[in-house]
Scaffold this active site. Structure first.
Site, PDB file in Angstrom:
ATOM      1  N   ASP A  85     -10.550  -3.877  -1.334  1.00 30.91           N
ATOM      2  CA  ASP A  85     -10.539  -4.917  -2.370  1.00 30.91           C
ATOM      3  C   ASP A  85     -11.919  -5.540  -2.561  1.00 30.91           C
ATOM      4  O   ASP A  85     -12.397  -5.710  -3.689  1.00 30.91           O
ATOM      5  CB  ASP A  85      -9.527  -6.021  -2.017  1.00 30.91           C
ATOM      6  CG  ASP A  85      -8.129  -5.469  -1.852  1.00 30.91           C
ATOM      7  OD1 ASP A  85      -7.902  -4.306  -2.264  1.00 30.91           O
ATOM      8  OD2 ASP A  85      -7.276  -6.181  -1.300  1.00 30.91           O
ATOM      9  N   TYR A 121       1.621  -7.057   7.014  1.00 27.13           N
ATOM     10  CA  TYR A 121       0.423  -6.237   6.812  1.00 27.13           C
ATOM     11  C   TYR A 121      -0.214  -5.934   8.175  1.00 27.13           C
ATOM     12  O   TYR A 121      -0.478  -4.774   8.513  1.00 27.13           O
ATOM     13  CB  TYR A 121      -0.564  -6.974   5.898  1.00 27.13           C
ATOM     14  CG  TYR A 121      -1.785  -6.150   5.553  1.00 27.13           C
ATOM     15  CD1 TYR A 121      -1.836  -5.391   4.397  1.00 27.13           C
ATOM     16  CD2 TYR A 121      -2.894  -6.134   6.394  1.00 27.13           C
ATOM     17  CE1 TYR A 121      -2.953  -4.617   4.085  1.00 27.13           C
ATOM     18  CE2 TYR A 121      -4.013  -5.374   6.097  1.00 27.13           C
ATOM     19  CZ  TYR A 121      -4.041  -4.628   4.937  1.00 27.13           C
ATOM     20  OH  TYR A 121      -5.154  -3.872   4.642  1.00 27.13           O
TER      21      TYR A 121
HETATM   22  C1  GLA Z   1      -4.453  -5.116   0.605  1.00 30.04           C
HETATM   23  C2  GLA Z   1      -5.692  -5.069   1.501  1.00 30.04           C
HETATM   24  C3  GLA Z   1      -6.479  -3.770   1.288  1.00 30.04           C
HETATM   25  C4  GLA Z   1      -5.577  -2.540   1.361  1.00 30.04           C
HETATM   26  C5  GLA Z   1      -4.319  -2.718   0.506  1.00 30.04           C
HETATM   27  C6  GLA Z   1      -3.326  -1.596   0.693  1.00 30.04           C
HETATM   28  O1  GLA Z   1      -4.806  -5.214  -0.730  1.00 30.04           O
HETATM   29  O2  GLA Z   1      -6.532  -6.167   1.267  1.00 30.04           O
HETATM   30  O3  GLA Z   1      -7.520  -3.704   2.217  1.00 30.04           O
HETATM   31  O4  GLA Z   1      -5.252  -2.229   2.684  1.00 30.04           O
HETATM   32  O5  GLA Z   1      -3.660  -3.944   0.789  1.00 30.04           O
HETATM   33  O6  GLA Z   1      -3.837  -0.387   0.219  1.00 30.04           O
END
Ligand code: GLA
Length: 379
Positions: A166, A216
């Site tokens: 991101d 996550y």
């Molecule tokens: C979030 C995290 C990213 C990535 C996505 C899944 O957006 O910030 O780093 O791991 O999830 O692809």
């Protein structure tokens, strides 16, 4: 805007910056496993209006929220912090790296990126803040350094084990292109996303995301655990190094169905990224759609990050004639993307809205997007 700014800070705007949101086209939950992802920056922005102060204070304001005042001499993380923890984290990490802030700032943030929607409003806020700091204090950070500092804020200040995707795409995104980012080497190439009569659209599930951070981190830890077991048998450094052929044996080695399915998602998603780029080169729209669908189902059944609302949104897209669709971002609520014929957009929007409402009782937001450049200074 200047009138509003004056009312709050008693000074005029001196600088303006903006950072875009992002969608990920393919390669989900792959960045922290060291593989390749293919996101793009989209035309929804957070804008920052800034003026300098004579003292050493940060005055941070965001519409609908209280004014936050902090001294630059104490930037330690505090559980009571709300949204301001992102900008403060940026100052904190930079100060730990030895950068000095001889004066304070007034910053007014205005966002059209819905918070918690999976379009990465937090990475946009981080990149934006690091970028404006670098410009105003003349630190001359390049876009790769901005990415790494923003990531360090998430990992070391906010304790979220997020990968680099991101922050990288919001710093380095290019108009009309997807960025094929090697998250292990931090190298990247741009690929034209010109689909002729077809386009990607975004659908917001309007299911507030919940437990995202803990779930996550749980996925990251599951991958780390699987990797450490597999490393005893295979010569691999990262989960993405495992081949599709080795996957069957991995089932026996791991002896744990949940871990096996996490690994299966990662290994098959790596393959989908490669196929996606090939299909994009060939302009093979049907194949792109098929890969999107496969990715969603893998995130649903094997990685288990979709949930009722994103699965319903996927179903609604399919029932409404999308060529392909999938959730995008971390999951657990948030947004999906769909591939459709451009001309069909108004009808698609109507149909998918009705269908999603039938399935969930919620109305989605459905919008077309433009692929745009990363964070920038406006004036
Ligand atoms: C979030 C995290 C990213 C990535 C996505 C899944 O957006 O910030 O780093 O791991 O999830 O692809």
């Amino acid at each position: 805007m200047n009138t509003l700014f004056r009312e709050i800070f008693k000074s005029d705007i001196e600088h303006t910056y903006k950072a875009p949101a992002r969608i990920n086209l393919i390669g989900e939950h792959i960045d922290y496993n060291g593989g390749k992802v293919f996101p793009c920056a989209i035309d929804k922005y957070i804008t920052a209006y800034v003026s300098t102060r004579k003292d050493k204070e940060l005055h941070l304001f965001s519409k609908g929220k209280d004014l936050k005042v902090h001294s630059l001499d104490n930037l330690d993380f505090d559980e009571k912090m709300r949204w301001e923890k992102y900008p403060l984290g940026a100052f904190y990490i930079l100060s730990k790296k030895g950068y000095k802030f001889p004066f304070g700032l007034n910053i007014y943030y205005e966002s059209e990126i819905p918070v918690g929607s999976g379009l990465s409003s937090s990475a946009a806020l981080l990149d934006l803040t690091v970028f404006l700091i670098s410009d105003i204090y003349k630190f001359n950070l390049d876009r790769k350094e901005i990415t790494l500092i923003a990531k360090a804020v998430e990992n070391d200040y906010l304790h979220l084990k997020s990968g680099i995707m991101d922050q990288a795409i919001i710093a380095l995104g290019e108009k009309d292109s997807g960025m094929l980012l090697d998250c292990n080497l931090f190298t990247y190439t741009y690929h034209d996303v010109n689909l002729g009569n077809y386009e990607f659209v975004v659908l917001k599930s309007n299911k507030p995301r919940s437990l995202v951070e803990s779930k996550y981190n749980e996925r990251v830890e599951e991958c780390e655990k699987a990797l450490s077991t597999l490393k005893k048998v295979y010569k691999i450094d990262k989960l993405v190094d495992l081949s599709v052929d080795q996957l069957n044996n991995a089932k026996v080695i791991l002896y744990d169905d949940v871990l096996y399915r996490r690994v299966k998602h990662v290994v098959t998603e790596v393959d989908r990224v490669n196929r996606f780029l090939l299909a994009l080169d060939e302009g093979n729209i049907l194949e792109l759609g098929k890969i999107l669908d496969e990715s969603h189902l893998s995130l649903k059944d094997d990685y288990e990050v979709t949930g009722f609302h994103l699965d319903s949104l996927f179903q609604a897209c399919k029932d409404s004639g999308a060529i392909g669709a999938r959730m995008t971002g971390a999951g657990f609520g948030g947004c999906a993307i769909a591939l459709i014929e451009k001309e069909y957009f108004p009808k698609f929007k109507k149909r998918v809205t009705t269908r999603y409402l039938e399935l969930t009782g919620l109305k989605p937001d459905v919008f077309e997007i433009k692929i745009v450049n990363g964070v920038s200074k406006i004036n």
